[in-house]
Design a protein around this motif. Structure first.
Motif, PDB file in Angstrom:
ATOM      1  N   THR A  86      42.730  17.663  38.225  1.00 38.19           N
ATOM      2  CA  THR A  86      43.146  19.007  37.820  1.00 38.19           C
ATOM      3  C   THR A  86      42.441  20.033  38.708  1.00 38.19           C
ATOM      4  O   THR A  86      41.221  20.016  38.848  1.00 38.19           O
ATOM      5  CB  THR A  86      42.805  19.268  36.344  1.00 38.19           C
ATOM      6  OG1 THR A  86      43.503  18.316  35.537  1.00 38.19           O
ATOM      7  CG2 THR A  86      43.216  20.672  35.935  1.00 38.19           C
ATOM      8  N   VAL A  87      43.257  20.898  39.330  1.00 38.56           N
ATOM      9  CA  VAL A  87      42.747  21.899  40.263  1.00 38.56           C
ATOM     10  C   VAL A  87      42.801  23.272  39.603  1.00 38.56           C
ATOM     11  O   VAL A  87      43.831  23.655  39.032  1.00 38.56           O
ATOM     12  CB  VAL A  87      43.577  21.905  41.556  1.00 38.56           C
ATOM     13  CG1 VAL A  87      43.143  23.035  42.477  1.00 38.56           C
ATOM     14  CG2 VAL A  87      43.471  20.560  42.257  1.00 38.56           C
ATOM     15  N   LEU A  88      41.732  24.026  39.663  1.00 37.45           N
ATOM     16  CA  LEU A  88      41.707  25.424  39.216  1.00 37.45           C
ATOM     17  C   LEU A  88      41.451  26.274  40.445  1.00 37.45           C
ATOM     18  O   LEU A  88      40.393  26.170  41.079  1.00 37.45           O
ATOM     19  CB  LEU A  88      40.607  25.641  38.174  1.00 37.45           C
ATOM     20  CG  LEU A  88      40.440  27.076  37.669  1.00 37.45           C
ATOM     21  CD1 LEU A  88      41.700  27.591  36.992  1.00 37.45           C
ATOM     22  CD2 LEU A  88      39.240  27.160  36.707  1.00 37.45           C
ATOM     23  N   ALA A  89      42.422  27.109  40.830  1.00 35.37           N
ATOM     24  CA  ALA A  89      42.298  27.805  42.104  1.00 35.37           C
ATOM     25  C   ALA A  89      42.970  29.172  42.061  1.00 35.37           C
ATOM     26  O   ALA A  89      43.885  29.425  41.272  1.00 35.37           O
ATOM     27  CB  ALA A  89      42.924  26.960  43.213  1.00 35.37           C
ATOM     28  N   GLU A  90      42.508  30.015  42.967  1.00 32.07           N
ATOM     29  CA  GLU A  90      43.115  31.332  43.152  1.00 32.07           C
ATOM     30  C   GLU A  90      44.442  31.181  43.891  1.00 32.07           C
ATOM     31  O   GLU A  90      44.607  30.319  44.757  1.00 32.07           O
ATOM     32  CB  GLU A  90      42.168  32.219  43.973  1.00 32.07           C
ATOM     33  CG  GLU A  90      42.703  33.610  44.250  1.00 32.07           C
ATOM     34  CD  GLU A  90      41.783  34.402  45.164  1.00 32.07           C
ATOM     35  OE1 GLU A  90      42.175  35.523  45.555  1.00 32.07           O
ATOM     36  OE2 GLU A  90      40.698  33.873  45.518  1.00 32.07           O
ATOM     37  N   VAL A 111      44.950  36.156  40.383  1.00 35.40           N
ATOM     38  CA  VAL A 111      45.638  35.132  39.589  1.00 35.40           C
ATOM     39  C   VAL A 111      44.992  33.790  39.887  1.00 35.40           C
ATOM     40  O   VAL A 111      44.871  33.389  41.053  1.00 35.40           O
ATOM     41  CB  VAL A 111      47.145  35.068  39.925  1.00 35.40           C
ATOM     42  CG1 VAL A 111      47.823  33.947  39.133  1.00 35.40           C
ATOM     43  CG2 VAL A 111      47.828  36.402  39.643  1.00 35.40           C
ATOM     44  N   ARG A 112      44.586  33.116  38.830  1.00 32.62           N
ATOM     45  CA  ARG A 112      44.096  31.745  38.962  1.00 32.62           C
ATOM     46  C   ARG A 112      45.020  30.828  38.170  1.00 32.62           C
ATOM     47  O   ARG A 112      45.442  31.153  37.054  1.00 32.62           O
ATOM     48  CB  ARG A 112      42.661  31.612  38.459  1.00 32.62           C
ATOM     49  CG  ARG A 112      41.618  32.308  39.330  1.00 32.62           C
ATOM     50  CD  ARG A 112      40.216  31.869  38.954  1.00 32.62           C
ATOM     51  NE  ARG A 112      39.951  32.106  37.536  1.00 32.62           N
ATOM     52  CZ  ARG A 112      39.009  31.461  36.834  1.00 32.62           C
ATOM     53  NH1 ARG A 112      38.267  30.527  37.419  1.00 32.62           N
ATOM     54  NH2 ARG A 112      38.826  31.739  35.564  1.00 32.62           N
ATOM     55  N   VAL A 113      45.323  29.688  38.776  1.00 31.01           N
ATOM     56  CA  VAL A 113      46.223  28.709  38.164  1.00 31.01           C
ATOM     57  C   VAL A 113      45.519  27.367  38.071  1.00 31.01           C
ATOM     58  O   VAL A 113      44.834  26.945  39.009  1.00 31.01           O
ATOM     59  CB  VAL A 113      47.531  28.582  38.979  1.00 31.01           C
ATOM     60  CG1 VAL A 113      48.321  27.339  38.570  1.00 31.01           C
ATOM     61  CG2 VAL A 113      48.393  29.833  38.810  1.00 31.01           C
ATOM     62  N   GLU A 114      45.687  26.731  36.934  1.00 26.20           N
ATOM     63  CA  GLU A 114      45.215  25.358  36.748  1.00 26.20           C
ATOM     64  C   GLU A 114      46.412  24.432  36.924  1.00 26.20           C
ATOM     65  O   GLU A 114      47.438  24.591  36.254  1.00 26.20           O
ATOM     66  CB  GLU A 114      44.625  25.188  35.348  1.00 26.20           C
ATOM     67  CG  GLU A 114      44.047  23.802  35.097  1.00 26.20           C
ATOM     68  CD  GLU A 114      43.545  23.667  33.669  1.00 26.20           C
ATOM     69  OE1 GLU A 114      42.348  23.910  33.433  1.00 26.20           O
ATOM     70  OE2 GLU A 114      44.374  23.335  32.791  1.00 26.20           O
ATOM     71  N   LEU A 115      46.289  23.473  37.833  1.00 28.50           N
ATOM     72  CA  LEU A 115      47.429  22.645  38.224  1.00 28.50           C
ATOM     73  C   LEU A 115      47.014  21.173  38.299  1.00 28.50           C
ATOM     74  O   LEU A 115      45.970  20.841  38.855  1.00 28.50           O
ATOM     75  CB  LEU A 115      47.936  23.093  39.603  1.00 28.50           C
ATOM     76  CG  LEU A 115      49.123  22.353  40.210  1.00 28.50           C
ATOM     77  CD1 LEU A 115      50.393  22.578  39.392  1.00 28.50           C
ATOM     78  CD2 LEU A 115      49.335  22.812  41.657  1.00 28.50           C
ATOM     79  N   ASN A 116      47.855  20.315  37.719  1.00 29.07           N
ATOM     80  CA  ASN A 116      47.621  18.876  37.800  1.00 29.07           C
ATOM     81  C   ASN A 116      48.934  18.190  38.171  1.00 29.07           C
ATOM     82  O   ASN A 116      49.899  18.212  37.397  1.00 29.07           O
ATOM     83  CB  ASN A 116      47.100  18.329  36.472  1.00 29.07           C
ATOM     84  CG  ASN A 116      46.772  16.844  36.548  1.00 29.07           C
ATOM     85  OD1 ASN A 116      46.518  16.304  37.623  1.00 29.07           O
ATOM     86  ND2 ASN A 116      46.762  16.174  35.402  1.00 29.07           N
TER      87      ASN A 116
END
Length: 529
Positions: free
Chosen positions: A127-131, A289-294
């Motif tokens: 799981t990536v949390l990124a701008e 904006v930060r998005v958590e993506l898996n």
């Protein structure tokens, strides 16, 4: 009692329509009536469609689910008593499946995002949390401005797309305007393609540079929203247009290659346009904006020596003309995002039902009736092309093979759940005349007419190109292009039962006519054959 009355009326209609001439041997009205009755009153087609679109799915070529769908179909066909049930493999490359996907906006406030990984996307590192960074570039020089700024970031590139009210054509049914167009051969056919234009080649080159740049710069992922328009062609090479529905229905694009030798792109996903638009608007207004993506996906290597793709074949043997073949076909593969119900569990189920009906009645056709469920249609009709290459025509040398002369007809189904209205004649005027005669037996089921036009984009094309009599049925398009085709909403819910039952009945009747007609279908004149 009511069903008996309906059946009697239907058979009287057929008898009246066909009584003007004595039927050829094996094509008496009693037999046609039995086929219709079993196909309508004893239909099992929805059960076939349920298994394919709810259990053995998504059926992307080269995946365990596709293999299981093929094995399930072989088991059914064997149980019904068909013979020579087997698989024919061919090279394809690696298969690909989605294991897990989730996406959320975390900043400024939490929101669950609707999306799907793009086909052949690799996985994220957990799981990536990124701008989020909005990369605006259309050339290599503009890309260079972002050097050193993308490591660990989630990239978006497309601008906001307008989301219209649903006031366009969502459900397509052929009115008089469309029917008139369908019944006439275009007098000015499109000029043969000369390959991509300079602008198209430049755009393709930039896309390759972009993907390499994102990998080199260490971007965490790429998010997109799909097409730049919500309008799409209605299909069958007609001029009608259809509005796609948006609202959580997404049409994911490609995120890599099935060739394991090609360098992987960064992980990527297609989001619902409304959710994608919000991200872009926030970034454009200077809001972090930060998005958590898996994204978790699996590639399935091509380990079988004959290839990763499987055509599924079975047949009802003929009698005195057993060496001649009537072939029914539909592609079994689907996109990897839903059940592949209307593309193309419906077509596969209807063709399976057609052979089930004939076999269940104990009928003995003069010609062999064969069914083929193709793999890899979605990658360019690869399954049907491989079959034609193996059995009928060597495209590399321009040489017809011995069995070329024995294919009496090929009928294809691949335009969704809508009922059959006719047949596209592919410019074969002799076949058009016969189909009009055969169609009288199913006029009361909604069969309207036969068009002389040629259409493309599905599995009859390799047969037609090889000088063989290959045809696609004309179907009502309904919401095929607007909602289900290649989308995350191609589910069993959108299968129309009465229309699918009708497909199976019409296919069975046409297969029986072709298998027992005194002569094979006429072929178009061609210098090569």
């Amino acid at each position: 009692m009511a069903r008996s009355v309906v059946s009697l009326v239907s058979l009287l209609f057929v008898a009246t329509a066909l009584s003007a001439q004595a039927p050829p041997q094996g094509l008496d009205l009693a037999t046609i009536g039995r086929i219709r009755t079993e196909a309508i009153q004893g239909s099992q087609v929805m059960d076939h469609a349920w298994w394919l679109s709810e259990v053995h799915t998504p059926r992307a070529t080269g995946t365990p689910a596709f293999r299981q769908a093929s094995e399930w179909a072989m088991k059914r066909l064997t149980e019904w008593g068909l013979q020579n049930v087997h698989q024919e493999r061919f090279p394809f490359g690696q298969g690909w499946t989605i294991e897990r996907f989730s996406a959320h906006i975390v900043t400024p406030h939490a929101q669950v995002l609707i999306g799907q990984p793009r086909w052949n996307s690799p996985s994220t590192s957990g799981t990536v949390l990124a701008e989020v960074v909005h990369l605006k570039a259309t050339s290599d020089s503009e890309l260079a401005r972002y050097k050193g700024q993308l490591r660990g970031k989630i990239v978006v590139m497309q601008p906001v797309r307008a989301v219209r009210m649903l006031d366009g054509r969502i459900i397509l049914r052929m009115g008089e305007k469309e029917w008139q167009e369908a019944m006439h051969t275009p007098l000015s056919p499109a000029a043969p393609g000369g390959g991509p234009s300079a602008a198209q080649r430049a755009a393709q080159a930039f896309q390759q540079s972009l993907q390499q740049f994102l990998v080199t710069e260490g971007a965490a992922a790429l998010l997109e929203r799909g097409s730049n328009s919500d309008e799409t062609f209605g299909g069958s090479d007609l001029s009608w247009m259809q509005q796609r529905v948006d609202g959580g229905t997404i049409f994911p694009t490609s995120g890599g290659s099935r060739d394991p030798k090609v360098q992987q792109q960064v992980p990527s996903a297609t989001l619902a346009v409304e959710h994608y638009n919000r991200i872009v608007r926030l970034v454009e207004r200077g809001q972090p904006v930060r998005v958590e993506l898996n994204i978790q996906t699996t590639f399935h290597p091509e380990t079988h020596p004959e290839g990763n793709a499987i055509n599924t074949i079975a047949e009802i043997p003929g009698t005195d003309l057993a060496n001649e073949v009537v072939l029914l076909g539909a592609h079994l593969d689907s996109y990897p995002y839903a059940g592949g119900a209307t593309d193309n569990a419906t077509g596969s189920s209807a063709m399976m039902e057609a052979v089930r009906v004939i076999q269940a009645l104990g009928l003995k056709p003069r010609r062999t009736i064969r069914i083929a469920l193709w793999a890899a249609e979605e990658q360019g009709l690869l399954g049907s092309r491989a079959y034609v290459q193996r059995h009928y025509y060597d495209a590399a040398t321009g040489t017809a093979k011995p069995d070329h002369q024995d294919l009496a007809a090929y009928f294809n189904l691949d335009n969704g759940t809508g009922r059959i209205l006719g047949v596209w004649g592919q410019g074969n005027l002799g076949a058009v005349k016969l189909f009009e005669q055969w169609g009288e037996a199913v006029k009361d089921l909604g069969f309207r007419a036969v068009s002389p036009r040629s259409v493309g984009a599905t599995d009859h094309v390799p047969f037609d190109q090889a000088g063989l009599p290959g045809f696609q049925f004309i179907q009502e398009r309904l919401e095929y292009q607007s909602r289900t085709h290649h989308s995350n909403m191609d589910t069993f819910d959108h299968v129309q039962r009465e229309d699918l039952v009708q497909q199976g009945a019409v296919a069975a009747v046409f297969a029986w006519y072709a298998a027992n007609w005194p002569e094979k279908l006429p072929r178009k004149a061609h210098d090569r054959f």
